[in-house]
Design an enzyme around this catalytic site. Structure first.
Site, PDB file in Angstrom:
ATOM      1  N   HIS A 199       0.799  -1.235   0.000  1.00 50.62           N
ATOM      2  CA  HIS A 199       0.000   0.000   0.000  1.00 50.62           C
ATOM      3  C   HIS A 199       0.830   1.282   0.000  1.00 50.62           C
ATOM      4  O   HIS A 199       0.280   2.378  -0.043  1.00 50.62           O
ATOM      5  CB  HIS A 199      -1.007   0.012   1.162  1.00 50.62           C
TER       6      HIS A 199
HETATM    7  N1  UDP Z   1      -3.469  -6.073   9.127  1.00 45.18           N
HETATM    8  C1  UDP Z   1      -4.682  -6.746   9.239  1.00 45.18           C
HETATM    9  N2  UDP Z   1      -5.295  -7.188   8.103  1.00 45.18           N
HETATM   10  C2  UDP Z   1      -4.760  -7.063   6.868  1.00 45.18           C
HETATM   11  C3  UDP Z   1      -3.500  -6.402   6.767  1.00 45.18           C
HETATM   12  C4  UDP Z   1      -2.889  -5.898   7.916  1.00 45.18           C
HETATM   13  O1  UDP Z   1      -5.188  -6.935  10.334  1.00 45.18           O
HETATM   14  O2  UDP Z   1      -5.377  -7.497   5.883  1.00 45.18           O
HETATM   15  C5  UDP Z   1      -2.863  -5.518  10.358  1.00 45.18           C
HETATM   16  C6  UDP Z   1      -1.485  -6.041  10.721  1.00 45.18           C
HETATM   17  O3  UDP Z   1      -1.496  -6.317  12.087  1.00 45.18           O
HETATM   18  C7  UDP Z   1      -0.574  -4.877  10.423  1.00 45.18           C
HETATM   19  C8  UDP Z   1      -1.477  -3.682  10.688  1.00 45.18           C
HETATM   20  O4  UDP Z   1      -2.734  -4.117  10.206  1.00 45.18           O
HETATM   21  O5  UDP Z   1       0.553  -4.824  11.234  1.00 45.18           O
HETATM   22  C9  UDP Z   1      -1.088  -2.381  10.029  1.00 45.18           C
HETATM   23  O6  UDP Z   1      -0.760  -2.621   8.733  1.00 45.18           O
HETATM   24  P1  UDP Z   1      -0.608  -1.547   7.573  1.00 45.18           P
HETATM   25  O7  UDP Z   1       0.235  -2.234   6.562  1.00 45.18           O
HETATM   26  O8  UDP Z   1      -1.952  -1.055   7.172  1.00 45.18           O
HETATM   27  O9  UDP Z   1       0.114  -0.279   8.212  1.00 45.18           O
HETATM   28  P2  UDP Z   1       1.632   0.106   8.437  1.00 45.18           P
HETATM   29  O10 UDP Z   1       2.131  -0.771   9.535  1.00 45.18           O
HETATM   30  O11 UDP Z   1       2.382  -0.073   7.147  1.00 45.18           O
HETATM   31  O12 UDP Z   1       1.589   1.549   8.838  1.00 45.18           O
END
Ligand code: UDP
Length: 375
Positions: A199
């Site tokens: 993303h």
């Molecule tokens: N996550 C989830 N479902 C999904 C993808 C991610 O529950 O389909 C959770 C996972 O625990 C991850 C968190 O959402 O660590 C945050 O992920 P994201 O990639 O959106 O944010 P970032 O950590 O890159 O800011």
């Protein structure tokens, strides 16, 4: 007053709210930066977060529009309620917005996950982290390298507290619910498989980058299925570039927390550009290939399963990773990064309570700063 706004905030905030429950009065504000139920509502139910006391419904928009909408909403809330401390999480626009508003109203800020640095100013999160840390009064740090970054930026040592990683508290607490067999059944998987999450703007915004990403995913999907719980950000571009046209690609909606981590737990490896997933893979002992030129979480490389790769480099890196001895799953406690032990929320709560007990009351200006907006 805790301010949360988007998916990565919720697993960080849940253990802190839980550890403070019954010890201080808590108010939970959801800014609504993520308003899609699959990125928001589903986490409140599953992680045991209380219903938000205030939901600002700020929604999406350009960085400026979104940050501004959250600021306007929070200024009204902070002015009305005058919390003794605002607690912000991670590096999203709501984190920055809450910090800016609180600082101007002379309300102290605690930043959970302070001090992470990618040194990559093309990432909006890096801007948010740097400004938030400069304005915060309590800097609650997840890894030792972050202490050094803050010290070099001139943050006084007595503001910095190495409390560990609260997101790993959430992971440890729910580990028994991460059901690999259920994940396989849900996605129709029988043998080895990969999980991919994508993303970040650098990967999903530019059509040429999207085309390279899709070509690489098709190549590795020829080897084993790739399950992709697709974030709404970038979905249209990836689909337009033909992401789903290969039979080995299994695209699904963003998953609830335990369903997602059950899927990751059983994967041969994870391909990602997420921050949180690098940390989760480290503790689950699942090899992680991070498709970025840098990481603000180097401890996932030095103490974990993470490697940085280019998109083109993924197939060769995958060969190496799958050919090497498999890491122990989950990583045994003594092999995890320091203080990624399931008790970070409690340590954060202790720091906050000690601070609340010892603070010198702030003398407010006669007119609230929010109303003095000349010049
Ligand atoms: N996550 C989830 N479902 C999904 C993808 C991610 O529950 O389909 C959770 C996972 O625990 C991850 C968190 O959402 O660590 C945050 O992920 P994201 O990639 O959106 O944010 P970032 O950590 O890159 O800011």
């Amino acid at each position: 007053m805790h301010v949360t706004g988007a998916r990565p905030n919720f697993p960080k905030a849940a253990p802190v709210l839980e550890a403070l429950r019954g010890r201080v009065n808590q108010v939970l504000v959801h800014t609504g930066q993520h308003y899609d139920d699959r990125l928001s509502r589903v986490f409140f139910d599953e992680l045991g977060l209380p219903e938000p006391d205030i939901d600002l419904g700020a929604g999406s928009g350009s960085h400026a529009a979104q940050t501004a909408a959250v600021m306007v909403g929070l200024e009204e809330v902070f002015t009305r309620q005058r919390p003794d401390l605002v607690v912000v999480y991670g590096d999203i626009n709501s984190t920055l917005a809450a910090t800016l508003v609180a600082a101007k109203l002379l309300i102290p800020v605690a930043h959970v996950e302070a001090g992470l640095r990618s040194f990559d100013m093309t990432m909006p999160e890096e801007v948010n982290r740097r400004v938030t840390d400069q304005l915060s009064d309590l800097l609650l740090v997840t890894s030792a390298d972050a202490v050094g970054h803050l010290a070099r930026e001139g943050v006084p040592a007595d503001r910095i507290h190495f409390t560990g990683n609260p997101m790993i508290d959430t992971l440890v607490k729910h580990l028994d619910r991460f059901d690999e067999a259920a994940a396989r059944a849900r996605h129709g998987l029988t043998g080895d498989y990969l999980v991919a999450t994508l993303h970040r703007p650098a990967n999903v915004d530019d059509p040429a980058a999207v085309a390279r990403l899709v070509a690489m995913l098709h190549e590795v999907a020829g080897r084993m299925p790739v399950v992709i719980p697709l974030h709404p950000r970038g979905r249209a571009g990836l689909e337009a570039a033909g992401l789903s046209s290969s039979t080995g690609i299994v695209v699904c909606e963003p998953l609830p927390y335990s369903a997602f981590l059950g899927l990751v737990r059983g994967a041969a490896a994870v391909l990602t550009d997420s921050g949180g997933v690098q940390e989760e893979a480290t503790v689950l002992g699942v090899p992680c290939l991070t498709m970025r030129p840098n990481t603000e979480r180097p401890v996932t490389i030095t103490h974990g399963t993470n490697r940085l790769v280019t998109v083109e480099g993924v197939p060769a890196a995958l060969d190496q990773v799958l050919g090497a001895p498999a890491p122990v799953r989950p990583a045994p406690p003594e092999r995890r990064p320091p203080l990624w032990d399931g008790a970070a929320g409690r340590r954060i709560a202790e720091v906050i309570i000690t601070w609340l007990d010892s603070r010198t009351p702030v003398t407010l200006p006669k007119e609230p700063a929010s109303q003095v907006v000349s010049g």
